[in-house]
Design a protein around this motif. Structure first.
Motif, PDB file in Angstrom:
ATOM      1  N   CYS A  60       4.882  -4.417  -7.506  1.00 21.60           N
ATOM      2  CA  CYS A  60       5.068  -3.010  -7.144  1.00 21.60           C
ATOM      3  C   CYS A  60       3.715  -2.444  -6.710  1.00 21.60           C
ATOM      4  O   CYS A  60       2.684  -2.803  -7.275  1.00 21.60           O
ATOM      5  CB  CYS A  60       5.607  -2.254  -8.372  1.00 21.60           C
ATOM      6  SG  CYS A  60       5.923  -0.508  -8.085  1.00 21.60           S
ATOM      7  N   ASN A  61       3.709  -1.557  -5.728  1.00 21.43           N
ATOM      8  CA  ASN A  61       2.472  -0.968  -5.216  1.00 21.43           C
ATOM      9  C   ASN A  61       2.031   0.281  -5.937  1.00 21.43           C
ATOM     10  O   ASN A  61       1.005   0.855  -5.611  1.00 21.43           O
ATOM     11  CB  ASN A  61       2.628  -0.599  -3.736  1.00 21.43           C
ATOM     12  CG  ASN A  61       2.946  -1.771  -2.847  1.00 21.43           C
ATOM     13  OD1 ASN A  61       3.488  -1.591  -1.789  1.00 21.43           O
ATOM     14  ND2 ASN A  61       2.637  -2.983  -3.247  1.00 21.43           N
ATOM     15  N   ASP A  62       2.790   0.760  -6.883  1.00 24.44           N
ATOM     16  CA  ASP A  62       2.497   2.028  -7.554  1.00 24.44           C
ATOM     17  C   ASP A  62       2.948   1.897  -9.005  1.00 24.44           C
ATOM     18  O   ASP A  62       3.732   1.021  -9.337  1.00 24.44           O
ATOM     19  CB  ASP A  62       3.270   3.155  -6.845  1.00 24.44           C
ATOM     20  CG  ASP A  62       2.727   4.539  -7.115  1.00 24.44           C
ATOM     21  OD1 ASP A  62       1.727   4.679  -7.832  1.00 24.44           O
ATOM     22  OD2 ASP A  62       3.305   5.511  -6.594  1.00 24.44           O
ATOM     23  N   THR A  63       2.453   2.768  -9.826  1.00 21.79           N
ATOM     24  CA  THR A  63       2.947   2.795 -11.200  1.00 21.79           C
ATOM     25  C   THR A  63       4.239   3.595 -11.209  1.00 21.79           C
ATOM     26  O   THR A  63       4.309   4.677 -10.618  1.00 21.79           O
ATOM     27  CB  THR A  63       1.932   3.445 -12.154  1.00 21.79           C
ATOM     28  OG1 THR A  63       1.626   4.755 -11.681  1.00 21.79           O
ATOM     29  CG2 THR A  63       0.665   2.623 -12.228  1.00 21.79           C
ATOM     30  N   TYR A  99       8.736   5.974  -2.429  1.00 19.46           N
ATOM     31  CA  TYR A  99       8.531   4.527  -2.566  1.00 19.46           C
ATOM     32  C   TYR A  99       9.168   4.025  -3.861  1.00 19.46           C
ATOM     33  O   TYR A  99       9.853   2.997  -3.863  1.00 19.46           O
ATOM     34  CB  TYR A  99       7.042   4.170  -2.544  1.00 19.46           C
ATOM     35  CG  TYR A  99       6.804   2.742  -2.982  1.00 19.46           C
ATOM     36  CD1 TYR A  99       7.146   1.681  -2.148  1.00 19.46           C
ATOM     37  CD2 TYR A  99       6.286   2.455  -4.241  1.00 19.46           C
ATOM     38  CE1 TYR A  99       6.966   0.367  -2.556  1.00 19.46           C
ATOM     39  CE2 TYR A  99       6.102   1.143  -4.653  1.00 19.46           C
ATOM     40  CZ  TYR A  99       6.446   0.110  -3.806  1.00 19.46           C
ATOM     41  OH  TYR A  99       6.278  -1.195  -4.216  1.00 19.46           O
ATOM     42  N   GLU A 100       8.934   4.735  -4.953  1.00 18.60           N
ATOM     43  CA  GLU A 100       9.479   4.302  -6.240  1.00 18.60           C
ATOM     44  C   GLU A 100      10.998   4.174  -6.189  1.00 18.60           C
ATOM     45  O   GLU A 100      11.555   3.212  -6.715  1.00 18.60           O
ATOM     46  CB  GLU A 100       9.077   5.278  -7.343  1.00 18.60           C
ATOM     47  CG  GLU A 100       7.606   5.223  -7.678  1.00 18.60           C
ATOM     48  CD  GLU A 100       7.208   6.231  -8.739  1.00 18.60           C
ATOM     49  OE1 GLU A 100       8.098   6.827  -9.385  1.00 18.60           O
ATOM     50  OE2 GLU A 100       5.995   6.428  -8.922  1.00 18.60           O
ATOM     51  N   TYR A 106      11.759   1.027  -4.277  1.00 12.35           N
ATOM     52  CA  TYR A 106      11.400  -0.140  -5.080  1.00 12.35           C
ATOM     53  C   TYR A 106      12.494  -0.437  -6.103  1.00 12.35           C
ATOM     54  O   TYR A 106      12.875  -1.591  -6.282  1.00 12.35           O
ATOM     55  CB  TYR A 106      10.055   0.075  -5.784  1.00 12.35           C
ATOM     56  CG  TYR A 106       9.716  -1.064  -6.711  1.00 12.35           C
ATOM     57  CD1 TYR A 106       9.090  -2.207  -6.220  1.00 12.35           C
ATOM     58  CD2 TYR A 106      10.058  -1.017  -8.061  1.00 12.35           C
ATOM     59  CE1 TYR A 106       8.811  -3.274  -7.063  1.00 12.35           C
ATOM     60  CE2 TYR A 106       9.782  -2.077  -8.902  1.00 12.35           C
ATOM     61  CZ  TYR A 106       9.160  -3.200  -8.405  1.00 12.35           C
ATOM     62  OH  TYR A 106       8.898  -4.256  -9.237  1.00 12.35           O
ATOM     63  N   GLN A 115       0.813  -1.208   0.000  1.00 16.56           N
ATOM     64  CA  GLN A 115       0.000   0.000   0.000  1.00 16.56           C
ATOM     65  C   GLN A 115       0.851   1.265   0.000  1.00 16.56           C
ATOM     66  O   GLN A 115       0.461   2.282   0.550  1.00 16.56           O
ATOM     67  CB  GLN A 115      -0.966  -0.002   1.189  1.00 16.56           C
ATOM     68  CG  GLN A 115      -1.813  -1.252   1.282  1.00 16.56           C
ATOM     69  CD  GLN A 115      -2.502  -1.397   2.615  1.00 16.56           C
ATOM     70  OE1 GLN A 115      -2.826  -0.429   3.276  1.00 16.56           O
ATOM     71  NE2 GLN A 115      -2.728  -2.634   3.020  1.00 16.56           N
ATOM     72  N   ASN A 116       2.040   1.209  -0.589  1.00 18.55           N
ATOM     73  CA  ASN A 116       2.935   2.358  -0.654  1.00 18.55           C
ATOM     74  C   ASN A 116       2.781   3.063  -1.988  1.00 18.55           C
ATOM     75  O   ASN A 116       2.336   2.472  -2.969  1.00 18.55           O
ATOM     76  CB  ASN A 116       4.387   1.934  -0.475  1.00 18.55           C
ATOM     77  CG  ASN A 116       4.643   1.274   0.858  1.00 18.55           C
ATOM     78  OD1 ASN A 116       5.285   0.235   0.909  1.00 18.55           O
ATOM     79  ND2 ASN A 116       4.162   1.836   1.946  1.00 18.55           N
ATOM     80  N   GLN A 117       3.210   4.317  -2.015  1.00 20.23           N
ATOM     81  CA  GLN A 117       3.095   5.089  -3.248  1.00 20.23           C
ATOM     82  C   GLN A 117       4.033   6.280  -3.227  1.00 20.23           C
ATOM     83  O   GLN A 117       4.601   6.607  -2.199  1.00 20.23           O
ATOM     84  CB  GLN A 117       1.661   5.575  -3.426  1.00 20.23           C
ATOM     85  CG  GLN A 117       1.208   6.473  -2.280  1.00 20.23           C
ATOM     86  CD  GLN A 117      -0.264   6.784  -2.348  1.00 20.23           C
ATOM     87  OE1 GLN A 117      -0.900   6.571  -3.358  1.00 20.23           O
ATOM     88  NE2 GLN A 117      -0.809   7.302  -1.273  1.00 20.23           N
ATOM     89  N   GLY A 118       4.180   6.901  -4.370  1.00 24.31           N
ATOM     90  CA  GLY A 118       4.933   8.138  -4.478  1.00 24.31           C
ATOM     91  C   GLY A 118       6.393   7.956  -4.836  1.00 24.31           C
ATOM     92  O   GLY A 118       6.920   6.850  -4.913  1.00 24.31           O
TER      93      GLY A 118
END
Length: 167
Positions: free
Chosen positions: A162-165, A140-141, A144, A134-137
């Motif tokens: 991955c939790n985000d695009t 986080y990227e 990752y 549930q990470n983002q931004g």
């Protein structure tokens, strides 16, 4: 139910509210009485009586793909946003790569011997890991990408969630 996959430890539990409460696989294997109990962000505790090894065995018994979830160096972004310094990320990356090694390396390797001591000589079929939950931004990227590089270098067969695009 016949699940196709099972996440562990998953969710906000893996993010936690404080670094000492982040689940670590090494603290959840071996003799149950020596395992470190943890307190979750949702206000309940766990004995770690069902740990990483038991999880892998359960997935094998269910014929479900294990999806091991690791902390990405970020505490829960909804309640208490704190980040580990990027220069400290090797600690968290080692946490993940050693878990993969415990599950997948042959019995004559260091981690394979540890797994054998816990009752399983053959490797477990771990093919998926999730970096954070549930990470983002941007922060986080960045983390990752560090995990992705390390895992691809040592375990190219592992697919990463991955939790985000990624931009």
């Amino acid at each position: 139910l016949n699940p196709k996959f099972v996440r562990f430890p998953g969710g906000a539990y893996v993010e936690s509210y404080a670094s000492p409460m982040i689940p670590r696989w090494r603290e959840s294997v071996g003799a149950i009485e020596t395992r470190k109990p943890l307190w979750s962000i949702w206000g309940y505790g766990t004995s770690n009586g069902f740990g990483f090894h038991e999880y892998l065995q359960l997935c094998d018994d269910l014929n479900a793909n294990p999806v091991y979830v690791t902390n990405a160096g970020i505490l829960n972004q909804r309640y208490l946003l704190r980040y580990e310094e990027v220069r400290n990320m090797n600690t968290w990356i080692d946490e993940l790569t050693s878990a993969i090694a415990y599950a997948t390396e042959p019995r004559d390797s260091l981690y394979g011997q540890h797994r054998s001591e816990n009752g399983r000589s053959d490797p477990f079929p771990l093919n998926f890991v999730e970096i954070g939950s549930q990470n983002q931004g941007f922060i986080y990227e960045r983390r990752y990408r560090n995990f992705r590089s390390a895992v691809r270098d040592s375990f190219p067969q592992i697919a990463m969630v991955c939790n985000d695009t990624l931009g």
